[in-house]
Write a protein that holds these residues in place. Sequence first.
Motif, short mmCIF file in Angstrom:
data_model
loop_
_atom_site.label_atom_id
_atom_site.label_comp_id
_atom_site.label_asym_id
_atom_site.label_seq_id
_atom_site.Cartn_x
_atom_site.Cartn_y
_atom_site.Cartn_z
N LYS A 111 0.97 -1.21 0.14
CA LYS A 111 -0.26 0.30 -0.32
C LYS A 111 0.77 1.81 -0.42
CE LYS A 111 -2.88 -0.03 3.06
NZ LYS A 111 -4.34 -0.36 4.53
N GLY A 112 0.57 2.38 -0.79
CA GLY A 112 1.27 3.52 -0.68
C GLY A 112 2.39 3.49 -1.52
N ILE A 127 15.97 -18.35 0.02
CA ILE A 127 15.10 -17.83 -0.29
C ILE A 127 14.49 -16.15 0.23
CG2 ILE A 127 12.02 -18.57 -0.23
CD1 ILE A 127 13.75 -21.43 -0.17
N PRO A 128 13.80 -15.66 -1.19
CA PRO A 128 12.84 -14.42 -0.57
C PRO A 128 11.42 -14.76 0.21
CG PRO A 128 13.37 -14.29 -2.27
CD PRO A 128 14.01 -15.25 -1.90
N ASN A 129 11.43 -13.78 1.37
CA ASN A 129 10.35 -13.86 1.86
C ASN A 129 9.34 -12.72 0.76
OD1 ASN A 129 7.42 -14.17 3.05
ND2 ASN A 129 8.06 -15.00 5.59
N MET A 130 8.48 -13.02 0.82
CA MET A 130 7.94 -11.61 -0.16
C MET A 130 6.32 -11.15 -0.24
SD MET A 130 10.24 -10.21 -1.64
CE MET A 130 9.93 -8.28 -2.24
N LEU A 131 6.01 -12.73 1.12
CA LEU A 131 4.84 -12.02 1.34
C LEU A 131 4.47 -10.74 2.69
CD1 LEU A 131 4.35 -16.07 2.46
CD2 LEU A 131 3.12 -14.92 0.54
N VAL A 132 3.19 -10.55 2.45
CA VAL A 132 2.91 -9.33 3.25
C VAL A 132 0.87 -9.16 3.42
CG1 VAL A 132 3.78 -7.87 1.05
CG2 VAL A 132 1.46 -8.22 0.39
N LYS A 133 1.15 -9.20 4.69
CA LYS A 133 -0.18 -8.71 5.70
C LYS A 133 -1.30 -7.73 4.36
CE LYS A 133 2.62 -8.97 9.05
NZ LYS A 133 3.64 -8.20 10.00
N GLU A 134 -2.41 -8.71 4.78
CA GLU A 134 -3.24 -8.14 4.00
C GLU A 134 -3.74 -6.66 4.44
OE1 GLU A 134 -8.12 -8.66 4.96
OE2 GLU A 134 -7.00 -10.60 5.23
N ASN A 135 -3.43 -6.26 5.89
CA ASN A 135 -3.17 -4.34 5.87
C ASN A 135 -2.54 -4.40 5.58
OD1 ASN A 135 -1.41 -5.52 7.41
ND2 ASN A 135 -1.68 -3.92 9.13
N GLU A 136 -1.36 -4.23 4.20
CA GLU A 136 0.15 -3.75 3.86
C GLU A 136 -0.48 -3.60 2.45
OE1 GLU A 136 4.01 -4.68 5.60
OE2 GLU A 136 2.98 -7.33 5.11
N LEU A 137 -1.42 -4.19 1.70
CA LEU A 137 -2.06 -4.70 0.44
C LEU A 137 -2.65 -3.23 0.43
CD1 LEU A 137 -3.42 -8.21 0.28
CD2 LEU A 137 -1.23 -7.15 -0.74
#
Length: 124
Positions: free
Chosen positions: A15-16, A114-124
């Motif tokens: 987000k942003g 391994i890069p962990n590029m997962l984002v939390k729901e509130n970051e979308l």
Amino acid sequence: MKLVTHNMLTSKCLKGVNTGYPLKLVVKEIRVQSSDFNKEFISKMIPRLDWAVFVVAAKQIGHAGNLPDQLLPDYENNEELLKDVHHALFEVDIYEGELICPETNRKFQISEGIPNMLVKENEL
């Protein structure tokens, strides 16, 4: 994580974030393992790279060899250059570290290569 991967990753999904590229590298551990050199393959990979980002990252991790800041016009005939590109792209593994979004400073862990590029729901 290989530098070829770093060259393609972005944090634009946050987000942003407008660009999210290039991600900053914080390296804690590097592993180097030789791999077969294929001149034709490397020659075809180079136009797909953001050359400036690649060279900065290779220098940052201490594996730039003799990579020039600007891509040479006749690079496909320069075997020494192609071998330096091959080494930096495919033989150097960022095994532990972080990727940092240049716009938000959000950190993404690199663990066991391994890069962990997962984002939390509130970051979308």
